[in-house]
Design a protein around this motif. Structure first.
Motif, PDB file in Angstrom:
ATOM      1  N   LYS A 144       0.809  -1.217   0.000  1.00 38.27           N
ATOM      2  CA  LYS A 144       0.000   0.000   0.000  1.00 38.27           C
ATOM      3  C   LYS A 144       0.844   1.270   0.000  1.00 38.27           C
ATOM      4  CE  LYS A 144      -3.962  -1.989   2.494  1.00 38.27           C
ATOM      5  NZ  LYS A 144      -4.761  -1.913   3.737  1.00 38.27           N
ATOM      6  N   SER A 145       2.114   1.123   0.364  1.00 37.71           N
ATOM      7  CA  SER A 145       2.981   2.296   0.516  1.00 37.71           C
ATOM      8  C   SER A 145       3.871   2.555  -0.702  1.00 37.71           C
ATOM      9  CB  SER A 145       3.861   2.118   1.753  1.00 37.71           C
ATOM     10  OG  SER A 145       3.082   1.829   2.894  1.00 37.71           O
ATOM     11  N   LYS A 146       3.857   1.664  -1.692  1.00 43.91           N
ATOM     12  CA  LYS A 146       4.740   1.805  -2.845  1.00 43.91           C
ATOM     13  C   LYS A 146       4.453   3.051  -3.668  1.00 43.91           C
ATOM     14  CE  LYS A 146       5.967  -3.061  -3.354  1.00 43.91           C
ATOM     15  NZ  LYS A 146       5.905  -4.282  -4.193  1.00 43.91           N
ATOM     16  N   SER A 147       3.217   3.555  -3.576  1.00 45.90           N
ATOM     17  CA  SER A 147       2.838   4.732  -4.360  1.00 45.90           C
ATOM     18  C   SER A 147       3.083   6.049  -3.615  1.00 45.90           C
ATOM     19  CB  SER A 147       1.355   4.639  -4.752  1.00 45.90           C
ATOM     20  OG  SER A 147       0.549   4.547  -3.587  1.00 45.90           O
ATOM     21  N   LEU A 148       3.616   5.977  -2.383  1.00 51.73           N
ATOM     22  CA  LEU A 148       3.882   7.195  -1.619  1.00 51.73           C
ATOM     23  C   LEU A 148       4.840   8.106  -2.390  1.00 51.73           C
ATOM     24  CD1 LEU A 148       4.409   5.938   2.058  1.00 51.73           C
ATOM     25  CD2 LEU A 148       2.566   7.395   1.239  1.00 51.73           C
ATOM     26  N   GLU A 149       4.519   9.394  -2.431  1.00 54.13           N
ATOM     27  CA  GLU A 149       5.335  10.350  -3.184  1.00 54.13           C
ATOM     28  C   GLU A 149       6.764  10.406  -2.644  1.00 54.13           C
ATOM     29  OE1 GLU A 149       5.326  15.088  -4.441  1.00 54.13           O
ATOM     30  OE2 GLU A 149       3.640  14.223  -3.344  1.00 54.13           O
ATOM     31  N   ALA A 150       6.909  10.387  -1.310  1.00 52.91           N
ATOM     32  CA  ALA A 150       8.239  10.462  -0.696  1.00 52.91           C
ATOM     33  C   ALA A 150       9.100   9.264  -1.102  1.00 52.91           C
ATOM     34  CB  ALA A 150       8.110  10.521   0.820  1.00 52.91           C
ATOM     35  N   VAL A 151       8.488   8.095  -1.135  1.00 53.71           N
ATOM     36  CA  VAL A 151       9.214   6.870  -1.521  1.00 53.71           C
ATOM     37  C   VAL A 151       9.588   6.927  -3.003  1.00 53.71           C
ATOM     38  CG1 VAL A 151       9.013   4.376  -1.796  1.00 53.71           C
ATOM     39  CG2 VAL A 151       8.149   5.464   0.279  1.00 53.71           C
ATOM     40  N   GLN A 152       8.635   7.322  -3.851  1.00 58.62           N
ATOM     41  CA  GLN A 152       8.884   7.395  -5.291  1.00 58.62           C
ATOM     42  C   GLN A 152      10.002   8.385  -5.611  1.00 58.62           C
ATOM     43  OE1 GLN A 152       7.603   5.541  -7.777  1.00 58.62           O
ATOM     44  NE2 GLN A 152       6.472   4.337  -6.274  1.00 58.62           N
ATOM     45  N   ASN A 153       9.962   9.551  -4.949  1.00 63.40           N
ATOM     46  CA  ASN A 153      10.990  10.573  -5.187  1.00 63.40           C
ATOM     47  C   ASN A 153      12.370  10.085  -4.761  1.00 63.40           C
ATOM     48  OD1 ASN A 153       9.063  12.303  -6.158  1.00 63.40           O
ATOM     49  ND2 ASN A 153       8.870  13.491  -4.274  1.00 63.40           N
ATOM     50  N   SER A 154      12.414   9.382  -3.626  1.00 64.14           N
ATOM     51  CA  SER A 154      13.697   8.877  -3.133  1.00 64.14           C
ATOM     52  C   SER A 154      14.262   7.805  -4.063  1.00 64.14           C
ATOM     53  CB  SER A 154      13.523   8.310  -1.720  1.00 64.14           C
ATOM     54  OG  SER A 154      14.764   7.875  -1.215  1.00 64.14           O
ATOM     55  N   LEU A 155      13.408   6.898  -4.517  1.00 67.75           N
ATOM     56  CA  LEU A 155      13.855   5.832  -5.419  1.00 67.75           C
ATOM     57  C   LEU A 155      14.300   6.398  -6.765  1.00 67.75           C
ATOM     58  CD1 LEU A 155      11.166   3.077  -4.700  1.00 67.75           C
ATOM     59  CD2 LEU A 155      13.580   3.034  -4.056  1.00 67.75           C
ATOM     60  N   ALA A 156      13.618   7.471  -7.199  1.00 62.94           N
ATOM     61  CA  ALA A 156      13.985   8.102  -8.475  1.00 62.94           C
ATOM     62  C   ALA A 156      15.364   8.740  -8.384  1.00 62.94           C
ATOM     63  CB  ALA A 156      12.948   9.151  -8.857  1.00 62.94           C
ATOM     64  N   GLY A 157      15.733   9.165  -7.179  1.00 64.32           N
ATOM     65  CA  GLY A 157      17.027   9.817  -6.997  1.00 64.32           C
ATOM     66  C   GLY A 157      18.122   8.877  -6.520  1.00 64.32           C
ATOM     67  N   ARG A 158      17.876   7.559  -6.572  1.00 58.51           N
ATOM     68  CA  ARG A 158      18.866   6.579  -6.099  1.00 58.51           C
ATOM     69  C   ARG A 158      20.196   6.697  -6.843  1.00 58.51           C
ATOM     70  NH1 ARG A 158      18.816   1.297  -6.573  1.00 58.51           N
ATOM     71  NH2 ARG A 158      19.659   0.724  -4.581  1.00 58.51           N
ATOM     72  N   GLY A 159      20.105   6.968  -8.160  1.00 60.32           N
ATOM     73  CA  GLY A 159      21.323   7.092  -8.957  1.00 60.32           C
ATOM     74  C   GLY A 159      22.116   5.792  -8.980  1.00 60.32           C
ATOM     75  N   ALA A 160      23.433   5.917  -8.917  1.00 63.78           N
ATOM     76  CA  ALA A 160      24.306   4.745  -9.025  1.00 63.78           C
ATOM     77  C   ALA A 160      24.790   4.257  -7.669  1.00 63.78           C
ATOM     78  CB  ALA A 160      25.500   5.094  -9.907  1.00 63.78           C
ATOM     79  N   LYS A 161      24.152   4.705  -6.588  1.00 65.20           N
ATOM     80  CA  LYS A 161      24.596   4.288  -5.253  1.00 65.20           C
ATOM     81  C   LYS A 161      24.369   2.793  -5.068  1.00 65.20           C
ATOM     82  CE  LYS A 161      24.486   8.170  -2.053  1.00 65.20           C
ATOM     83  NZ  LYS A 161      23.822   8.736  -0.872  1.00 65.20           N
TER      84      LYS A 161
END
Length: 202
Positions: free
Chosen positions: A145-162
């Motif tokens: 239910k939490s996969k669509s959270l904006e905070a989670v999506q934004n963080s995953l989008a900014g993961r980069g090459a870490k």
């Protein structure tokens, strides 16, 4: 649930490291104290002061309070291997830190909040304890239910090459596996863990 709620930039400036608490402001310090009487050079720190500062640096970085940190140190001391390195491995195995390392949250504080609010699942079970210690082989994922959270999506989008050698990330499942405890040279933060061991051995 106890946690540090004071100023972040001030603590980062104290250690001269923006990575501590994620303080975004300038971390440079002048070579003298504040106020009209602070124009002289700062006094040289004692050995005890440097050891205590190193302990506080690790505590603030991982968001651990005094009693928890002391318990972690005693666990590290009875394990096989070098006590200081064991201590950092146990800090890295915390659930909130792993959520941060996987890129699910942008900071350790944000990761702690996700865990407390029951957005994180470990081996299929919701775990809301930030200090939960992961074991090798356990899988950390985001609650459906939490996969669509904006905070989670934004963080995953900014993961980069870490990427971290002790963690394995599956983008399709949005899940990560804690493969093993990290080696000391794999942990990017600059800590002097031996100073902490010397402090506790007094």
């Amino acid at each position: 649930m106890a946690r540090y709620t004071g100023p972040k930039a001030k603590i980062s400036r104290k250690f001269g490291d923006a990575a501590v608490l994620g303080g975004g402001k300038a971390v440079s310090r002048k070579n003298y104290g504040p106020g009209q009487h602070g124009k002289g050079k700062r006094s040289k720190k004692s050995e005890y002061s440097l050891q205590l500062q190193e302990k506080q640096k690790v505590k603030y970085t991982y968001g651990i309070l005094e009693r928890q940190f002391e318990n972690l140190f005693h666990k590290a001391a009875v394990r096989e291997g070098i006590t200081g390195e064991n201590l950092l491995r146990l800090c890295e195995a915390r659930l909130d830190n792993t959520v941060y390392r996987l890129g699910i949250a942008p900071t350790r504080r944000a990761a702690r909040q996700l865990v407390v609010h029951k957005h994180i699942v470990v081996d299929g079970e919701v775990v809301n304890i930030p200090s939960y210690s992961l074991r090798p082989g356990q899988v950390v994922s985001i609650r459906e239910k939490s996969k669509s959270l904006e905070a989670v999506q934004n963080s995953l989008a900014g993961r980069g090459a870490k990427r971290f050698n002790w963690l394995e990330w599956d983008q399709s499942l949005l899940a990560g596996k804690f493969i093993s405890y990290p080696e000391r040279d794999q942990i990017p933060e600059s800590f002097n863990e031996q100073a902490i061991v010397e402090l506790y051995s007094k």
